[in-house]
Write an enzyme that holds these catalytic residues in place. Structure first.
Site, PDB file in Angstrom:
ATOM      1  N   ASN A   1       2.997  -6.589  -4.435  1.00 25.69           N
ATOM      2  CA  ASN A   1       3.400  -5.365  -3.750  1.00 25.69           C
ATOM      3  C   ASN A   1       4.166  -4.451  -4.707  1.00 25.69           C
ATOM      4  O   ASN A   1       4.069  -4.583  -5.922  1.00 25.69           O
ATOM      5  CB  ASN A   1       4.175  -5.642  -2.461  1.00 25.69           C
ATOM      6  CG  ASN A   1       3.816  -4.634  -1.369  1.00 25.69           C
ATOM      7  OD1 ASN A   1       3.881  -3.426  -1.570  1.00 25.69           O
ATOM      8  ND2 ASN A   1       3.425  -5.142  -0.213  1.00 25.69           N
ATOM      9  N   ARG A   2       4.939  -3.505  -4.167  1.00 24.98           N
ATOM     10  CA  ARG A   2       5.455  -2.393  -4.969  1.00 24.98           C
ATOM     11  C   ARG A   2       6.923  -2.559  -5.334  1.00 24.98           C
ATOM     12  O   ARG A   2       7.722  -3.072  -4.550  1.00 24.98           O
ATOM     13  CB  ARG A   2       5.263  -1.076  -4.203  1.00 24.98           C
ATOM     14  CG  ARG A   2       3.808  -0.722  -3.994  1.00 24.98           C
ATOM     15  CD  ARG A   2       3.619   0.509  -3.113  1.00 24.98           C
ATOM     16  NE  ARG A   2       2.213   0.900  -3.076  1.00 24.98           N
ATOM     17  CZ  ARG A   2       1.323   0.410  -2.200  1.00 24.98           C
ATOM     18  NH1 ARG A   2       1.706  -0.455  -1.271  1.00 24.98           N
ATOM     19  NH2 ARG A   2       0.060   0.796  -2.266  1.00 24.98           N
TER      20      ARG A   2
ATOM     21  N   HIS B   1       1.768  -4.881  -7.701  1.00 24.81           N
ATOM     22  CA  HIS B   1       1.098  -6.176  -7.865  1.00 24.81           C
ATOM     23  C   HIS B   1       1.177  -6.724  -9.285  1.00 24.81           C
ATOM     24  O   HIS B   1       0.216  -7.298  -9.799  1.00 24.81           O
ATOM     25  CB  HIS B   1      -0.354  -6.081  -7.413  1.00 24.81           C
ATOM     26  CG  HIS B   1      -0.531  -5.935  -5.933  1.00 24.81           C
ATOM     27  ND1 HIS B   1       0.279  -6.565  -5.016  1.00 24.81           N
ATOM     28  CD2 HIS B   1      -1.436  -5.210  -5.203  1.00 24.81           C
ATOM     29  CE1 HIS B   1      -0.115  -6.250  -3.790  1.00 24.81           C
ATOM     30  NE2 HIS B   1      -1.146  -5.421  -3.878  1.00 24.81           N
TER      31      HIS B   1
ATOM     32  N   HIS C   1      -4.104 -12.290  -1.904  1.00 17.12           N
ATOM     33  CA  HIS C   1      -4.607 -10.971  -1.523  1.00 17.12           C
ATOM     34  C   HIS C   1      -6.082 -10.988  -1.090  1.00 17.12           C
ATOM     35  O   HIS C   1      -6.863 -10.114  -1.496  1.00 17.12           O
ATOM     36  CB  HIS C   1      -4.418  -9.998  -2.691  1.00 17.12           C
ATOM     37  CG  HIS C   1      -4.295  -8.557  -2.284  1.00 17.12           C
ATOM     38  ND1 HIS C   1      -5.341  -7.844  -1.744  1.00 17.12           N
ATOM     39  CD2 HIS C   1      -3.250  -7.699  -2.342  1.00 17.12           C
ATOM     40  CE1 HIS C   1      -4.947  -6.602  -1.505  1.00 17.12           C
ATOM     41  NE2 HIS C   1      -3.670  -6.494  -1.855  1.00 17.12           N
ATOM     42  N   SER C   2      -6.478 -11.917  -0.248  1.00 17.25           N
ATOM     43  CA  SER C   2      -7.838 -11.873   0.307  1.00 17.25           C
ATOM     44  C   SER C   2      -7.960 -10.802   1.383  1.00 17.25           C
ATOM     45  O   SER C   2      -6.990 -10.503   2.100  1.00 17.25           O
ATOM     46  CB  SER C   2      -8.224 -13.220   0.907  1.00 17.25           C
ATOM     47  OG  SER C   2      -8.548 -14.147  -0.105  1.00 17.25           O
ATOM     48  N   TYR C   3      -9.158 -10.236   1.505  1.00 20.75           N
ATOM     49  CA  TYR C   3      -9.506  -9.323   2.589  1.00 20.75           C
ATOM     50  C   TYR C   3     -10.433 -10.067   3.539  1.00 20.75           C
ATOM     51  O   TYR C   3     -11.470 -10.593   3.124  1.00 20.75           O
ATOM     52  CB  TYR C   3     -10.261  -8.100   2.063  1.00 20.75           C
ATOM     53  CG  TYR C   3      -9.488  -7.141   1.202  1.00 20.75           C
ATOM     54  CD1 TYR C   3      -9.212  -5.855   1.659  1.00 20.75           C
ATOM     55  CD2 TYR C   3      -9.092  -7.480  -0.086  1.00 20.75           C
ATOM     56  CE1 TYR C   3      -8.539  -4.940   0.863  1.00 20.75           C
ATOM     57  CE2 TYR C   3      -8.428  -6.574  -0.891  1.00 20.75           C
ATOM     58  CZ  TYR C   3      -8.149  -5.304  -0.413  1.00 20.75           C
ATOM     59  OH  TYR C   3      -7.498  -4.401  -1.214  1.00 20.75           O
TER      60      TYR C   3
ATOM     61  N   ASP D   1      -0.678   0.071   5.898  1.00 21.36           N
ATOM     62  CA  ASP D   1      -0.334  -0.522   4.606  1.00 21.36           C
ATOM     63  C   ASP D   1       1.182  -0.662   4.599  1.00 21.36           C
ATOM     64  O   ASP D   1       1.889   0.003   3.856  1.00 21.36           O
ATOM     65  CB  ASP D   1      -0.831   0.349   3.452  1.00 21.36           C
ATOM     66  CG  ASP D   1      -0.758  -0.374   2.107  1.00 21.36           C
ATOM     67  OD1 ASP D   1      -0.388  -1.571   2.089  1.00 21.36           O
ATOM     68  OD2 ASP D   1      -1.076   0.252   1.071  1.00 21.36           O
TER      69      ASP D   1
ATOM     70  N   GLN E   1       2.636  -8.107   4.649  1.00 25.76           N
ATOM     71  CA  GLN E   1       2.006  -6.817   4.417  1.00 25.76           C
ATOM     72  C   GLN E   1       0.655  -6.819   5.104  1.00 25.76           C
ATOM     73  O   GLN E   1      -0.186  -7.684   4.848  1.00 25.76           O
ATOM     74  CB  GLN E   1       1.817  -6.553   2.920  1.00 25.76           C
ATOM     75  CG  GLN E   1       1.327  -5.153   2.590  1.00 25.76           C
ATOM     76  CD  GLN E   1       2.453  -4.123   2.565  1.00 25.76           C
ATOM     77  OE1 GLN E   1       3.625  -4.479   2.621  1.00 25.76           O
ATOM     78  NE2 GLN E   1       2.096  -2.858   2.458  1.00 25.76           N
TER      79      GLN E   1
ATOM     80  N   GLU F   1      -0.853 -10.275   3.677  1.00 24.63           N
ATOM     81  CA  GLU F   1      -0.150 -10.772   2.507  1.00 24.63           C
ATOM     82  C   GLU F   1       1.267 -11.208   2.885  1.00 24.63           C
ATOM     83  O   GLU F   1       2.154 -10.362   3.044  1.00 24.63           O
ATOM     84  CB  GLU F   1      -0.093  -9.686   1.435  1.00 24.63           C
ATOM     85  CG  GLU F   1      -1.429  -9.041   1.122  1.00 24.63           C
ATOM     86  CD  GLU F   1      -1.255  -7.636   0.572  1.00 24.63           C
ATOM     87  OE1 GLU F   1      -0.457  -7.459  -0.395  1.00 24.63           O
ATOM     88  OE2 GLU F   1      -1.896  -6.703   1.093  1.00 24.63           O
TER      89      GLU F   1
END
Length: 347
Positions: A80-81, A106, A178-180, A246, A283, A311
């Protein structure tokens, strides 16, 4: 339960990228690769027993390297940020790689998702462990970090992910998977027909750069209240805008214990994913920046909302916000992040 080991692809210099497929009697199989300690395929049955690959991804290593979607990767050293791409630790300011100007995302431009990890099988446990050593100064972070990501597929169809790390100097760590997910299948189009439940009573609101302000906003009577499992399409409509969610949710329950965090359901197929974790945050990224320019597995053109990333994490920008759960790791300590992805098919 079986393990199949093979070579997924090769790096530009010809180094093989190893892969492994874990198989469970519950009908699931998970394929992991050493590049990015990454989940590239997860095949699960629906209520009628029909199989589908339910994670977005690519068929070639080059496509993962060309993408900024982080499909299936272990992100680090800080997932993340981090606002302003810097933090202060023990009075020393550390500037980080800027890859989402002016911020750090990331782990930076050459984060853990872009590295080749060592792979070790544990056949008796139906598991695989990936190991990566990040040197002092890597992407601006202090301390040498030894990181591991372990995937274990159980007989009942749970994919257990454990991310750990140790350091030789104080640093910041937040490893993120981080899977979608698209439970209709990765090639099924957008996921608006899914139901999404998030067991969190507050979010950390963000500024225009998606950096948390430091507040905690109750979700009551807002579009962020996903506690009753609305259809994703309805939740996106209530939120408004074009890019969807997000945001980080403050997860209910005490940090440190693995407890239910979220649930994703696809009523037409009966597939259901329950996410459990020991982290304080989640997230939810609904894939609003995906587009048909992204050509995924089997030549499938993805689209906005084609997959949902869930996440579990420390909060974004925690190194700069003292009121947030700490992401600090000191020598002699062991960072541990546990996730359980429990996949079933409802009749």
């Amino acid at each position: 339960m079986t393990i199949d080991r093979f070579v997924f692809d090769h790096t530009a210099d010809g180094t093989p990228v190893e892969a492994v497929t874990l198989t469970s009697p519950a009908g699931l199989s998970a394929t992991l690769i050493a590049h990015g300690a990454r989940l590239v395929r997860l095949t699960a049955p629906d209520r009628a027993g029909a199989l589908a690959d339910v994670v977005l991804g690519f068929d070639r290593l080059a496509d993962y390297l060309d993408s900024t979607a982080y499909f299936g990767a272990t992100c680090g050293r800080y997932g993340n940020r981090i606002g302003g791409a810097a933090f202060t630790l023990d009075g020393v300011r550390h500037g980080l790689s800027v890859n989402e100007p002016p911020n750090h995302l990331h782990g930076g431009a050459d984060g853990f998702d872009r590295r080749l990890w060592a792979m070790a099988l544990e056949e008796a446990e139906n598991a695989v462990t990936f190991t990566f050593r990040s040197p002092d100064g890597d992407q601006g972070y202090p301390g040498e970090l030894l990181a591991q990501t372990r995937y274990r597929l159980t007989a009942d169809g749970t994919l257990a992910i454990t991310m750990t790390a140790t350091t030789d100097a104080p640093t910041m760590v937040n490893l993120v998977h981080h899977s979608y997910w698209n439970l209709a299948g990765h090639a099924a189009g957008d996921a608006r027909d899914h139901r999404l439940t998030v067991l969190g009573g507050a979010i950390t609101p963000v500024d225009s750069g998606l950096i948390p302000t430091g507040e905690r906003l109750p979700v009551d009577q807002t579009p962020f209240d996903l506690r009753n499992g609305p259809l994703l399409g309805d939740a996106l409509t209530a939120l408004g805008g074009t890019v969807g969610f997000d945001h980080n949710w403050c997860v209910d329950g005490g940090t440190g214990a693995v407890r239910p965090v979220a649930r994703l359901e696809h009523p037409p197929s009966g597939r259901r994913l329950e996410l459990w974790s020991d982290q304080p945050g989640l997230q939810v990224y609904t894939g609003g920046y995906l587009s048909a320019a992204i050509i995924g597995k089997g030549g499938q053109a993805y689209c906005p909302f084609a997959g949902i990333a869930l996440e579990t994490q420390r909060f974004p920008n925690s190194p700069n916000i003292g009121a947030f759960p700490t992401a600090r790791l000191d020598p002699g300590q062991r960072y541990v992040h546990r996730m359980e992805l429990r996949l079933t098919a409802e009749g």
